[in-house]
Design a protein around this motif. Sequence first.
Motif, PDB file in Angstrom:
ATOM      1  N   THR A 327      32.456  37.956   0.429  1.00  0.00           N
ATOM      2  CA  THR A 327      31.363  37.544  -0.455  1.00  0.00           C
ATOM      3  C   THR A 327      30.074  37.263   0.307  1.00  0.00           C
ATOM      4  OG1 THR A 327      31.943  35.184  -0.317  1.00  0.00           O
ATOM      5  CG2 THR A 327      32.990  36.486  -2.073  1.00  0.00           C
ATOM      6  N   ILE A 328      30.113  37.305   1.624  1.00  0.00           N
ATOM      7  CA  ILE A 328      28.964  36.828   2.394  1.00  0.00           C
ATOM      8  C   ILE A 328      27.859  37.870   2.535  1.00  0.00           C
ATOM      9  CG2 ILE A 328      29.654  37.475   4.754  1.00  0.00           C
ATOM     10  CD1 ILE A 328      28.286  34.077   3.555  1.00  0.00           C
ATOM     11  N   TRP A 329      28.185  39.153   2.437  1.00  0.00           N
ATOM     12  CA  TRP A 329      27.163  40.198   2.552  1.00  0.00           C
ATOM     13  C   TRP A 329      26.912  40.770   1.160  1.00  0.00           C
ATOM     14  CZ3 TRP A 329      31.188  40.845   6.511  1.00  0.00           C
ATOM     15  CH2 TRP A 329      30.842  40.173   7.693  1.00  0.00           C
ATOM     16  N   GLN A 330      25.833  40.329   0.555  1.00  0.00           N
ATOM     17  CA  GLN A 330      25.564  40.655  -0.842  1.00  0.00           C
ATOM     18  C   GLN A 330      24.520  41.756  -1.031  1.00  0.00           C
ATOM     19  OE1 GLN A 330      26.943  39.615  -3.852  1.00  0.00           O
ATOM     20  NE2 GLN A 330      28.546  38.825  -2.509  1.00  0.00           N
ATOM     21  N   ASN A 331      23.834  42.148   0.027  1.00  0.00           N
ATOM     22  CA  ASN A 331      22.852  43.228  -0.110  1.00  0.00           C
ATOM     23  C   ASN A 331      23.582  44.509  -0.541  1.00  0.00           C
ATOM     24  OD1 ASN A 331      21.027  45.408   0.418  1.00  0.00           O
ATOM     25  ND2 ASN A 331      19.904  44.095   1.836  1.00  0.00           N
ATOM     26  N   PRO A 332      23.196  45.118  -1.662  1.00  0.00           N
ATOM     27  CA  PRO A 332      23.925  46.301  -2.141  1.00  0.00           C
ATOM     28  C   PRO A 332      23.821  47.503  -1.205  1.00  0.00           C
ATOM     29  CG  PRO A 332      21.920  45.944  -3.418  1.00  0.00           C
ATOM     30  CD  PRO A 332      22.101  44.722  -2.573  1.00  0.00           C
ATOM     31  N   ASP A 333      22.843  47.462  -0.311  1.00  0.00           N
ATOM     32  CA  ASP A 333      22.658  48.586   0.621  1.00  0.00           C
ATOM     33  C   ASP A 333      23.139  48.264   2.030  1.00  0.00           C
ATOM     34  OD1 ASP A 333      21.410  50.196  -1.363  1.00  0.00           O
ATOM     35  OD2 ASP A 333      19.544  49.064  -1.065  1.00  0.00           O
ATOM     36  N   VAL A 334      23.916  47.186   2.186  1.00  0.00           N
ATOM     37  CA  VAL A 334      24.318  46.769   3.525  1.00  0.00           C
ATOM     38  C   VAL A 334      25.150  47.849   4.213  1.00  0.00           C
ATOM     39  CG1 VAL A 334      26.437  45.590   2.751  1.00  0.00           C
ATOM     40  CG2 VAL A 334      25.313  44.864   4.871  1.00  0.00           C
ATOM     41  N   GLN A 335      24.894  48.020   5.504  1.00  0.00           N
ATOM     42  CA  GLN A 335      25.652  48.955   6.339  1.00  0.00           C
ATOM     43  C   GLN A 335      26.188  48.198   7.556  1.00  0.00           C
ATOM     44  OE1 GLN A 335      23.780  53.096   6.712  1.00  0.00           O
ATOM     45  NE2 GLN A 335      21.992  51.848   6.242  1.00  0.00           N
ATOM     46  N   PHE A 336      27.218  48.752   8.155  1.00  0.00           N
ATOM     47  CA  PHE A 336      27.873  48.091   9.286  1.00  0.00           C
ATOM     48  C   PHE A 336      27.895  49.009  10.508  1.00  0.00           C
ATOM     49  CE2 PHE A 336      29.374  46.100   5.483  1.00  0.00           C
ATOM     50  CZ  PHE A 336      29.501  44.761   5.793  1.00  0.00           C
ATOM     51  N   VAL A 337      27.597  48.419  11.656  1.00  0.00           N
ATOM     52  CA  VAL A 337      27.774  49.068  12.952  1.00  0.00           C
ATOM     53  C   VAL A 337      28.787  48.211  13.701  1.00  0.00           C
ATOM     54  CG1 VAL A 337      26.709  49.685  15.147  1.00  0.00           C
ATOM     55  CG2 VAL A 337      25.443  50.022  13.000  1.00  0.00           C
ATOM     56  N   ASN A 338      29.938  48.774  14.031  1.00  0.00           N
ATOM     57  CA  ASN A 338      31.038  47.992  14.587  1.00  0.00           C
ATOM     58  C   ASN A 338      31.337  48.379  16.026  1.00  0.00           C
ATOM     59  OD1 ASN A 338      31.358  46.758  12.057  1.00  0.00           O
ATOM     60  ND2 ASN A 338      32.778  48.338  11.371  1.00  0.00           N
ATOM     61  N   ILE A 339      31.031  47.467  16.946  1.00  0.00           N
ATOM     62  CA  ILE A 339      31.322  47.664  18.369  1.00  0.00           C
ATOM     63  C   ILE A 339      32.661  47.008  18.659  1.00  0.00           C
ATOM     64  CG2 ILE A 339      30.584  47.139  20.717  1.00  0.00           C
ATOM     65  CD1 ILE A 339      27.692  46.990  19.596  1.00  0.00           C
ATOM     66  N   ASN A 340      33.641  47.798  19.094  1.00  0.00           N
ATOM     67  CA  ASN A 340      34.969  47.238  19.317  1.00  0.00           C
ATOM     68  C   ASN A 340      35.795  48.180  20.187  1.00  0.00           C
ATOM     69  OD1 ASN A 340      37.576  45.776  18.763  1.00  0.00           O
ATOM     70  ND2 ASN A 340      36.270  44.796  17.224  1.00  0.00           N
ATOM     71  N   VAL A 341      36.692  47.615  20.987  1.00  0.00           N
ATOM     72  CA  VAL A 341      37.606  48.456  21.762  1.00  0.00           C
ATOM     73  C   VAL A 341      38.774  48.921  20.912  1.00  0.00           C
ATOM     74  CG1 VAL A 341      37.060  47.516  24.038  1.00  0.00           C
ATOM     75  CG2 VAL A 341      38.815  46.407  22.637  1.00  0.00           C
ATOM     76  N   ALA A 342      38.991  48.275  19.766  1.00  0.00           N
ATOM     77  CA  ALA A 342      40.118  48.605  18.890  1.00  0.00           C
ATOM     78  C   ALA A 342      39.632  49.443  17.715  1.00  0.00           C
ATOM     79  CB  ALA A 342      40.794  47.333  18.390  1.00  0.00           C
ATOM     80  N   SER A 343      40.189  50.620  17.556  1.00  0.00           N
ATOM     81  CA  SER A 343      39.774  51.495  16.456  1.00  0.00           C
ATOM     82  C   SER A 343      40.075  50.864  15.102  1.00  0.00           C
ATOM     83  CB  SER A 343      40.463  52.851  16.576  1.00  0.00           C
ATOM     84  OG  SER A 343      41.880  52.714  16.538  1.00  0.00           O
ATOM     85  N   LEU A 344      41.138  50.054  15.021  1.00  0.00           N
ATOM     86  CA  LEU A 344      41.493  49.369  13.784  1.00  0.00           C
ATOM     87  C   LEU A 344      40.318  48.559  13.250  1.00  0.00           C
ATOM     88  CD1 LEU A 344      43.607  48.306  11.693  1.00  0.00           C
ATOM     89  CD2 LEU A 344      44.154  46.519  13.371  1.00  0.00           C
ATOM     90  N   ASP A 345      39.607  47.896  14.144  1.00  0.00           N
ATOM     91  CA  ASP A 345      38.493  47.043  13.740  1.00  0.00           C
ATOM     92  C   ASP A 345      37.180  47.818  13.665  1.00  0.00           C
ATOM     93  OD1 ASP A 345      40.101  44.687  13.686  1.00  0.00           O
ATOM     94  OD2 ASP A 345      40.020  44.658  15.867  1.00  0.00           O
ATOM     95  N   ALA A 346      37.044  48.845  14.474  1.00  0.00           N
ATOM     96  CA  ALA A 346      35.777  49.570  14.539  1.00  0.00           C
ATOM     97  C   ALA A 346      35.453  50.301  13.246  1.00  0.00           C
ATOM     98  CB  ALA A 346      35.798  50.549  15.709  1.00  0.00           C
ATOM     99  N   VAL A 347      36.469  50.641  12.456  1.00  0.00           N
ATOM    100  CA  VAL A 347      36.218  51.412  11.232  1.00  0.00           C
ATOM    101  C   VAL A 347      36.169  50.542   9.975  1.00  0.00           C
ATOM    102  CG1 VAL A 347      37.293  53.463  12.217  1.00  0.00           C
ATOM    103  CG2 VAL A 347      38.677  51.898  10.851  1.00  0.00           C
ATOM    104  N   LYS A 348      36.305  49.232  10.114  1.00  0.00           N
ATOM    105  CA  LYS A 348      36.335  48.370   8.939  1.00  0.00           C
ATOM    106  C   LYS A 348      34.996  48.368   8.206  1.00  0.00           C
ATOM    107  CE  LYS A 348      40.103  45.351  10.437  1.00  0.00           C
ATOM    108  NZ  LYS A 348      40.507  44.050  11.010  1.00  0.00           N
ATOM    109  N   HIS A 349      35.053  48.160   6.900  1.00  0.00           N
ATOM    110  CA  HIS A 349      33.877  48.146   6.023  1.00  0.00           C
ATOM    111  C   HIS A 349      33.107  49.462   6.088  1.00  0.00           C
ATOM    112  CE1 HIS A 349      34.996  44.083   5.597  1.00  0.00           C
ATOM    113  NE2 HIS A 349      34.300  43.564   6.579  1.00  0.00           N
TER     114      HIS A 349
END
Length: 641
Positions: A327-349
Amino acid sequence: MSHTPAAQDGTIRLTVAQAVVKFLGQQYSERDGVRRKFFAGCFGIFGHGNVAGLGQALLQSELESPGELPYHQGRNEQAMVHIAVGYARQQDRLETFAVTASVGPGASNMLTGAALATINRLPVLLLPSDIFATRVASPVLQELEQPYGYDVSVNDAFRPLSKFFDRVWRPEQLPAALLGAMRVLTDPAETGAVTIALPEDVQAEAHDWPVALFAERVWRIGRPIPEPEVVEAAAAIIRGAKRPVIVAGGGVTYADANEALRTFVEATGIPIGETQAGKGSLPFDHPLNLGAVGATGSPAANHFSRQADVVIGIGTRYSDFTTASRTIWQNPDVQFVNINVASLDAVKHAGLPVLADARQALTALTAALDGHTTDAAYRADATARAKAWDDEVVASFHSGFGAEHGVLGQSEVLGAVDEVMEARDVVVCAAGSLPGDLHGMWRTRDRKGYHVEYGFSCMGYEIPGGIGVRMAAPDRDVFITVGDGSYLMMPTELVTAVQEGIKVIVVLLQNHGYASIGALSESLGVARFGTKYRYRNADSGRLDGGILPVDLAANAESLGITVYRAKTLDELREALKQAKAGDEPAMVHVDTDLEHQSPSGDGWWDVPVADVSTLDVTQQAKVAYDKNKATQRDYHRPAGR
């Protein structure tokens, strides 16, 4: 009976257990050119399953090769795993302990610790004993019998809790099991609990091993470099943002990327919010540190998150507390850039995955964004809101609640601890209302100064976890903040602290109940049911009688701990100073108000409310729940589009 012979023809004759100990003593990790012994030692409690195997091997090692794999005695199998986890986290996952337990209840007692290690992605090697491989005397004492399979034991419960599991039925299988274990333990993306089950007869069985198996072996912890095309794509998304924010997770600190993050933030003007594991990514007073984000987040971080058009997640797994149950990101156009060593987390959202080491990725992104920065008014607003929240926190530390009510409020206790601690000291916690208050209010000044286990939020972790932290950082004082509920779960390792001379300072807040679940219960229309420590009332038949006469300070004293009792704020400050000045493990005991509410943000946590009820309080809670539920979102928009 034969003694261990010298190496002949390239082999050496050892029992399986002796081979395990010898192998573990020769394993090293290396990152950035710094080599360190990977196993600081082995914690163990012995029973018929491992006393003649690993017990004998550890004794022999202690007498013949001191320092090879030092033995430490624990009091509870779960707690030993927690000690190893606390140690590994403080060492940025570059060192850990092995832990051994006997067959049956000893082994199964470690299951909770295994789950905690894997969820938090912290390396620990578990060596539970197992049933006889020969089955010659089955069923043996403490053996779980299953009619559908005679090879099943309680250790099979470790399979879903471990990142690697193997059972050594024959000595020839051991080398592959050990190498597989080390592969996972030293993998930043896939680490967690690693389990090698050792049948009790196999542990004592002799075998001719190749000497090469016991040579020093260095496991290099690499820093994966991001693909240049991905860096450019991430930079393009960030350049197009008007209100970008960073979510700094535990991966920032594990990668020792704190300075790289500071450089990136100061170059781009992008403010950060911190997860529980990410607290300390930047000092609390950095002008662009908004503080905690999410369900227990600060008003500053949550305000910027709600408006964010780009979220840069660094080393976070986006738990429900971080996302405030989405519920914390309410902007309808929000995008995510995920820096992570784990692919499981890097592709979330549906985020753009930047699969790389946090330091390497931040360095590359800083260069790619050279000259780009956020609007000056945006930065000024971030600094002002962060300062306003810190002012509110400091005011709560000195609220005068205790003077007015005769018992201290929890925020006053935290304020006193904050005053006494030095910048490099460490605060430890895991469960109850304290983690929420610490996440939102703690003024972290050092990247390793905050240690709250909140992947599993395991009651009882605090004391053993804090012991592990102190063992990893003997030059830092460790303040273990714990409520009476969590203390009662696992105080036993205080004896270990006394035995080993490990100085920890336990700050025990006794409020005679479960403050966290009590407040949650109230918000869900359950009226704090079952959350207070009270006598059963003979008249009502319910647990709503008087307060129990439990003296946990006396309990700690009986375990050999120096105890300081405090009732007023001045007494508390003086007790904390005395405990810090001493050299021995100590407890500062203070009574606090069960229902005192510290200042908090406006984050939400999704815990369902009963759909139907005859209770008015539950019906009212359902209305509030449905209102919050309506703001919950899925994030499916591909980044860059």
